[in-house]
Design a protein around this motif. Structure first.
Motif, PDB file in Angstrom:
ATOM      1  N   UNK A 130       0.821  -1.206   0.000  1.00  0.00           N
ATOM      2  CA  UNK A 130       0.000   0.000   0.000  1.00  0.00           C
ATOM      3  C   UNK A 130       0.857   1.258   0.000  1.00  0.00           C
ATOM      4  N   UNK A 131       2.066   1.139   0.488  1.00  0.00           N
ATOM      5  CA  UNK A 131       2.954   2.302   0.501  1.00  0.00           C
ATOM      6  C   UNK A 131       3.765   2.433  -0.771  1.00  0.00           C
ATOM      7  N   UNK A 132       3.552   1.499  -1.687  1.00  0.00           N
ATOM      8  CA  UNK A 132       4.360   1.452  -2.913  1.00  0.00           C
ATOM      9  C   UNK A 132       4.285   2.750  -3.694  1.00  0.00           C
ATOM     10  N   UNK A 133       3.046   3.241  -3.882  1.00  0.00           N
ATOM     11  CA  UNK A 133       2.885   4.424  -4.735  1.00  0.00           C
ATOM     12  C   UNK A 133       3.651   5.616  -4.172  1.00  0.00           C
ATOM     13  N   UNK A 134       3.584   5.736  -2.854  1.00  0.00           N
ATOM     14  CA  UNK A 134       4.260   6.843  -2.212  1.00  0.00           C
ATOM     15  C   UNK A 134       5.764   6.809  -2.495  1.00  0.00           C
ATOM     16  N   UNK A 142      10.627   8.271  -5.802  1.00  0.00           N
ATOM     17  CA  UNK A 142      11.922   7.664  -6.109  1.00  0.00           C
ATOM     18  C   UNK A 142      12.013   6.950  -7.443  1.00  0.00           C
ATOM     19  N   UNK A 143      10.886   6.536  -8.007  1.00  0.00           N
ATOM     20  CA  UNK A 143      10.987   5.832  -9.281  1.00  0.00           C
ATOM     21  C   UNK A 143      10.848   6.786 -10.452  1.00  0.00           C
ATOM     22  N   UNK A 144      10.356   7.981 -10.164  1.00  0.00           N
ATOM     23  CA  UNK A 144      10.227   8.965 -11.237  1.00  0.00           C
ATOM     24  C   UNK A 144      11.182  10.107 -10.961  1.00  0.00           C
ATOM     25  N   UNK A 145      11.661  10.718 -12.010  1.00  0.00           N
ATOM     26  CA  UNK A 145      12.558  11.857 -11.854  1.00  0.00           C
ATOM     27  C   UNK A 145      11.764  13.127 -11.637  1.00  0.00           C
ATOM     28  N   UNK A 146      12.507  14.221 -11.514  1.00  0.00           N
ATOM     29  CA  UNK A 146      11.855  15.512 -11.320  1.00  0.00           C
ATOM     30  C   UNK A 146      11.163  15.937 -12.604  1.00  0.00           C
TER      31      UNK A 146
END
Lengths: 592, 272, 222
Positions: free
Chosen positions: B103-107, B112-116
């Motif tokens: 459930x915390x994955x999206x957060x 962290x998995x997407x850049x700025x």
């Protein structure tokens, strides 16, 4: 190697002379006691260091009597300097994790009781056993020596991260000779542990007496066996890491130190190394290490809960398998110490899944402990109180792990007091409770006398209430964002938290004082305690089938034959409600 | 003894739960876009762990009292276990724990998995014993190279810039405060000059180690909420043991309106 | 509900087979009440188990070094392939030969041929020392061309791996030397040969470990 030869003597005599009997002894029982007392010295030293830490945080201007004599550089006039504070916490962590939690539960009680519980005369390799102890002792001596060198003990924490720990005294006081001695101490400790692990594994696999199958071993033996495997595989890696760190410091290599560093305007002559490499190697050891610290306590708790609830352990096989599962999984979770370290976040997420997974066998064990006392007839001895206390603090400490296992939450809570609360509850309390429980339970067997139950219970209550008072508030501090390893709280957001710190310090000092009750009880009872019978607790495992204390060769030449599972309590009979493992009586219904 | 143990355990359970529930000591306000999702995950975890905590501790307390030896030679429930029960609670625990984590994955993925965002303002952050210094790329949008041999803390050249010969370094702005505009994606490139430090701002809900030899990007956006507390000024507390000054390695983030930020940056540029 | 019965003389309790060896595993002689117990004899298997466990530990140490090498080689651009001194190949042959001579020694361990045993053992020890000397020569060769431990990460690993292996091998040499003093005892009783067998296991492992290290070095430094 020499053990391969048949000894030329005709009689298996006990050794004579003070030195052969008590100092350089091959007897696993003496060696176990030696480890125990080494741990006792270490825990009291470590506890005093924790008092200094706590006092300094809330009363930084207190002049601590005697400290300037020990460390005129670190604590002039008894006032602790920031770097000395870091030295204190480094030595506190190192002493506690290595010289207390990795010695007494495993090499202390394990050495004493594993051979007896499996029906053997001694460990497989007594000479190696003696060597393990003295190497560990040497490691402790080297560590303690860092207090007495001019620059003082190292300041990099028990985790010793490079570059801070790799570039020498340019990164801070204590990082010169002190850090080098620390590495040597830990490397020696690794060797001692590896030798010990070898002994435990070989003994458990090969020296069980007739009838003692693996699935009939007491859970203490299972815990010591699996802990030894963990130790074998993890300490070897730490030894390697220490070698690399030492080479970076004195050999000019750059395993862990990158190039382009400037410290205090000095360009550091290293290039290309990775600080993260140390963290991976260290925590690959470090995580199994904390399970090494707790598994024996779990074994002892199972052993004692069953005995004093007068019921078999609930789910023996599941308990054994869950120990194995925890042991195996402990090698898959190390990255949860590194979520914000710069490691790939994808890797981090994978580690977090495994970390949640390792919570499952721990939860299973908790259910089974509750199942063990359910429907029982609990005898409230001090040992039982500590075993029940273990379950309570293990639940509390384990649950805070569920927060830290999640990367988005750990991002906030990492390096705050929340982490300190978590690991103290599981290691600094639960594992210690395991040791206390073991002490009160096995003291009669080890020393032939009973400990005082009134003092024991007093010790329990003061400690149980005390530890919750010390460590529960740390979770609140962590939520408020209180960072760890700060020698002073000068920040605007930390000053309002001082009252909580003061509460914790007072609780720590009082709880620490209560340990003197235990210390007094321990030593007084050794000489003046009521003489113990062979089986004062009416317990079933083989250590209770021999005199208190056991003869030199444990079974006096009469090898035991095992007929029963280890926890046959509550067996209905007019005379007694338990069946010892080596009793030829037949249990009708279950047919064990 | 059993009653005493039960009461003490119950007391601790009650007091602890109360303090958590009453938020006596709690998180500081959320001033970032990604913060509330993390706080929600924390609260979810707290509720679930709280329920487990209460059930386990009170269960222990109840059994400790109920099954005490009353001296009546009552028979125990002689049981070696119950495999069905084991299977049940194992499965339940596994689903609960791993489910909670997922459930915390999206957060975690969002931060962290997407850049700025492509239009993010990029600022360099440098940790060193025992200060934080920040570098803005200036109008040319480029960071000039750093030279280890030019580092001179006393003269204020923390990054080792050669403003004479390096074109890109001429307009770089080095500051001691991390000024940022509100409502704009910010990308921080974290680096360290000497040992490992850790950049941590509680209210922004970010923490990331600054590792020597690495340049680590993190990103966030400060919300309007940031302007409502402390005059927009938030503390950066080093969170990785870095030496004897670790406890006083403090910096500040100053969140400003876009207009104020431009003014501030120009003033900083002028004083380089 | 479980109840107890006391066994009739004819009743035999259920015994699970456990432990190792004919001795019941725990060091006590079989049968009897042990009143004539005079010496502690452990089943030979325990020495094998001990040695395998030691091997597992040593493997973990070199696994740590291997992962450090792989990571270090991958993360930065200062890895320089300094080349593997050719003498390393000669040393490898010497070590392999020593394994063969050790096996020859083991097979001649009987009372009649105990001198042959001792002889082959001496040869093995000599070859062991020669290996270590050869390794030192390799170090010399590198040092002469200015390649030391600190020169670059590749050379660091070269020295580290060869030193770590060499130290462990010297331990094996010490064990072999000890065995040469024990020839009479070893030859006399079949049971005692476990010392030789277990040392041979260690020695062959050192052999295999060296082959692995050589492979690693050739792959990353040659």
């Amino acid at each position: 190697m020499a053990e391969a030869f048949v000894h030329e003597v005709h009689h298996h005599q006990a050794p004579a002379g003070f030195v052969r009997k008590y100092i350089f002894s091959l007897d696993h029982k003496v060696i176990g006691k030696q480890y125990y007392f080494l741990a006792l010295f270490s825990v009291f030293t470590g506890m005093i260091l924790s008092w200094l830490i706590r006092i300094h945080l809330v009363w930084p201007n207190a002049h601590i009597w005697g400290l300037s004599l020990l460390s005129p550089n670190g604590a002039p006039n008894g006032l602790i300097k920031p770097e000395y504070y870091l030295s204190l916490l480094t030595l506190h962590g190192t002493l506690m994790v290595f010289f207390v939690l990795t010695t007494a539960p495993q090499s202390g009680f394990g050495n004493f009781f594993l051979p007896i519980q499996i029906g053997a005369e001694d460990m497989a390799f007594p000479r190696l056993n003696m060597l393990s102890f003295w190497v560990t002792f040497a490691a402790l001596a080297v560590l303690v020596s860092t207090f007495f060198i001019a620059d003082g003990p190292p300041i990099a924490g028990w985790t010793s991260y490079p570059p801070l720990s790799a570039v020498g005294s340019v990164s801070g006081p204590g990082e010169g000779l002190g850090q080098t001695l620390w590495i040597i101490s830990i490397a020696l400790f690794c060797v001692g542990s590896l030798l010990g692990a070898l002994n435990f594994i070989a003994t458990t696999l090969e020296l069980r007496t007739r009838g003692m199958s693996l699935m009939r071993m007491p859970l203490t033996c299972w815990s010591w066996f699996i802990t030894a495997i963990l130790g074998l595989l993890s300490f070897a890696v730490l030894l390697g890491a220490c070698a690399l760190l030492l080479l970076d410091r004195v050999g000019g290599s750059s395993f862990f130190v990158p190039g382009g560093l400037v410290i205090s305007d000095k360009i550091i002559q290293h290039n290309g190394g990775s600080p993260l490499l140390w963290q991976h190697l260290f925590w690959f050891f470090g995580h199994p290490e904390v399970y090494i610290a707790i598994l024996p306590g779990m074994g002892v708790t199972s052993h004692i809960l069953s005995c004093f609830a007068r019921k078999p352990i609930f789910g023996y096989k599941v308990m054994a398998y869950s120990l194995m599962a925890i042991g195996f999984l402990s090698f898959t979770v190390w990255g949860h110490h590194m979520f914000v370290s710069g490691m790939s976040p994808y890797t981090g997420f994978t580690f977090s899944i495994f970390t949640m997974a390792i919570g499952v066998p721990s939860a299973i064990k908790t259910f089974n402990w509750l199942g063990t006392i359910w429907g029982g007839r609990i005898r409230y001895t001090t040992a039982m109180l500590f075993a029940l206390g273990f379950v309570s603090v293990f639940v509390t400490g384990g649950l805070s792990g569920l927060f830290l296992a999640q990367p988005p939450l750990d991002m906030y809570l990492h390096a705050t007091y929340f982490v300190i609360g978590h690991f103290h509850l599981v290691m600094g309390v639960a594992a210690i409770f395991g040791m206390f429980a073991g002490t009160y339970f096995w003291f009669p067997k080890m020393f032939g006398r009973m400990m005082n139950e009134t003092l024991g219970k007093l010790h329990f209550w003061a400690t149980f209430i005390g530890v919750y008072c010390i460590f529960m508030p740390m979770h609140f501090l962590g939520i408020a964002g209180n960072p760890r390893r700060y020698s002073a709280f000068t920040d605007n957001f930390l000053l309002p938290l001082m009252p909580l710190h003061e509460f914790m310090t007072i609780a720590a000092l009082l709880t620490g004082a209560a340990q003197l009750i235990f210390l007094f009880n321990l030593f007084w009872s050794m000489f003046k305690g009521e003489k113990a019978s062979q089986n004062p607790w009416e317990a079933t495992s083989l250590e209770w089938s021999v005199p208190s204390p056991p003869p030199f060769d444990n079974f006096d030449g009469n090898y035991p034959v095992v007929y029963h599972d280890p926890y046959e309590y509550g067996v209905a009979d007019a005379a007694k409600d338990y069946v010892m493992q080596d009793s030829p009586e037949v249990i009708a219904a279950s047919g064990h | 003894m059993g009653l005493a143990l039960a009461l003490v355990i119950a007391a601790f359970t009650g007091i602890s739960v109360y303090i958590f529930w009453a938020h006596t000591w709690w998180f500081p306000p959320d001033i970032s876009v990604h913060g509330p999702a993390m706080d929600r995950q924390f609260n979810l975890t707290l509720v679930i762990c709280g329920i487990i905590f209460v059930l386990a501790q009170l269960g222990l307390a109840w059994f400790a009292w109920k099954y005490r030896d009353r001296g009546d030679h009552r028979k125990v429930i002689y049981s070696h276990g119950n495999n069905k029960l084991e299977a049940t609670w194992t499965t339940a625990a596994a689903i609960l724990f791993i489910g909670l984590n997922l459930m915390g994955y999206k957060s975690w993925a969002d931060t962290h998995f997407t850049g700025a965002a492509p239009n993010a303002l990029t600022i360099q952050v440098q940790g060193q014993q025992f200060y934080w210094y920040f570098r803005y790329p200036g109008p040319d949008g480029k960071f000039g190279p750093t030279h280890v041999d030019l580092v001179d803390d006393a003269a204020g050249n923390f990054y080792g810039l050669d403003r004479v010969h390096d074109l890109d370094a001429k307009d770089d702005i080095v500051t001691a405060t991390l000024g940022i505009p509100v409502n704009r994606p910010i990308q921080l490139i974290l680096r360290s000059k000497d040992v490992t430090h850790s950049f941590s701002v509680r209210e922004l809900r970010i923490k990331q180690d600054t590792v020597p030899g690495m340049e680590i990007p993190i990103h966030f956006t400060a919300t309007e909420e940031a302007l409502k507390h402390n005059g927009g000024r938030y503390e950066i507390a080093c969170s990785q043991l870095c030496g004897m000054g670790h406890y006083r390695m403090r910096g500040f983030v100053q969140v400003m309106t876009e207009a104020d930020f431009e003014k501030w940056l120009q003033a900083q540029a002028a004083s380089q | 509900m479980a109840t107890l019965t006391h066994p009739s003389p004819a009743a035999t309790p259920a015994i699970h087979r456990g432990g190792g060896g004919r001795l019941g595993g725990n060091g006590f002689p079989p049968g009897g009440d042990g009143s004539d117990f005079s010496r502690r004899e452990l089943p030979s298997r325990v020495y094998y188990v001990g040695m395998w466990v030691a091997i597992a530990g040593i493997c973990m140490l070199f696994a740590a070094f291997t992962s450090a090498l792989v990571v270090r080689q991958g993360i930065s651009n200062d890895w320089a392939r300094t080349g593997v001194p050719h003498i390393l190949y000669l040393n490898t042959l010497i070590l392999l030969a020593s394994s063969i001579t050790l096996e020859l020694a083991r097979h001649s361990l009987t009372v009649e041929r105990s001198q042959l045993f001792k002889g082959w053992l001496y040869v093995t020890v000599l070859l062991g020392f020669s290996f270590v000397a050869g390794q030192l020569l390799a170090w010399r060769e590198l040092a002469v061309s200015g390649v030391y431990l600190s020169t670059n990460p590749a050379s660091s690993f070269f020295y580290l791996l060869t030193a770590a292996h060499g130290l462990h091998l010297l331990g094996g040499v010490a064990a072999l030397c000890y065995l040469t003093f024990q020839t009479r005892r070893l030859a006399r009783k079949l049971k005692n040969r476990v010392a030789v067998d277990v040392t041979a296991l260690y020695w062959h492992f050192m052999d295999g470990l060296w082959l692995y290290i050589l492979f690693l070095l050739v792959r990353s430094i040659a």
